[in-house]
Scaffold this motif. Sequence first.
Motif, mmCIF file in Angstrom:
data_model
loop_
_atom_site.group_PDB
_atom_site.id
_atom_site.type_symbol
_atom_site.label_atom_id
_atom_site.label_comp_id
_atom_site.label_asym_id
_atom_site.label_seq_id
_atom_site.Cartn_x
_atom_site.Cartn_y
_atom_site.Cartn_z
ATOM 1 N N LEU A 74 0.819 -1.205 0.000
ATOM 2 C CA LEU A 74 0.000 0.000 0.000
ATOM 3 C C LEU A 74 0.857 1.261 0.000
ATOM 4 N N ALA A 113 -2.098 5.367 2.634
ATOM 5 C CA ALA A 113 -3.032 4.339 3.104
ATOM 6 C C ALA A 113 -2.524 3.724 4.406
ATOM 7 N N PHE A 153 -3.218 5.975 7.420
ATOM 8 C CA PHE A 153 -4.603 6.382 7.614
ATOM 9 C C PHE A 153 -4.990 6.205 9.082
ATOM 10 N N GLY A 200 -7.721 2.708 4.320
ATOM 11 C CA GLY A 200 -7.673 4.160 4.168
ATOM 12 C C GLY A 200 -8.593 4.496 3.010
ATOM 13 N N SER A 201 -8.073 5.195 2.030
ATOM 14 C CA SER A 201 -8.892 5.503 0.848
ATOM 15 C C SER A 201 -8.442 4.699 -0.361
ATOM 16 N N GLU A 202 -7.570 3.716 -0.150
ATOM 17 C CA GLU A 202 -7.025 2.927 -1.251
ATOM 18 C C GLU A 202 -7.784 1.606 -1.404
#
Length: 173
Positions: free
Chosen positions: A32, A36, A39, A153-155
């Motif tokens: 990652l 991420a 996060f 996270g946002s990944e």
Amino acid sequence: MSVHLRPAADDDLPGIGDLHYRSRASAYSHLLTPEALTFGSPAALGEWWTERWKWERDNHRLTVAVAGDTLAGFTYLGPGEDPDTGELSAIHADPDFVGKGVGRALMVDALGALIPYGKSAVLWVLEGNAVARSFYEKGGWTPDGVTRVEPVGSEPVLQMRYRIALGRQGGSA
């Protein structure tokens, strides 16, 4: 090294958040982005575990592994989405304890604890996490062909589902 397993107490939850944060960063560093991996924060994950445990403690099990006074790992398990199936939602070892038997002790304990939930159990693992996949496969878990994409996270990350029949484990996780 001697590891003691016990049910988690409410005052363990901040430490569980910290361990989860560090375990995730160590295990996923090659998979990652740094964004991420960082996060949230250890404190935020402690708060997340506190809230989750508040709502799920009646039908889930949170176990900690302790070496001396040090939180060395934890598992979280409960009912799965499929009928007659349990789910191992989390198994994390402190990076300083990886390869020292903590994960194995937690897995053996979790497999026994999953039996009341059904005939089989599932867990999800990042597709690219070869170390974790090997650990699970040595313990008798096998991919069942189901995948999903979930964010860390946002990944978005591709995950594979592994399954094991309960009560008939082999292998040497």
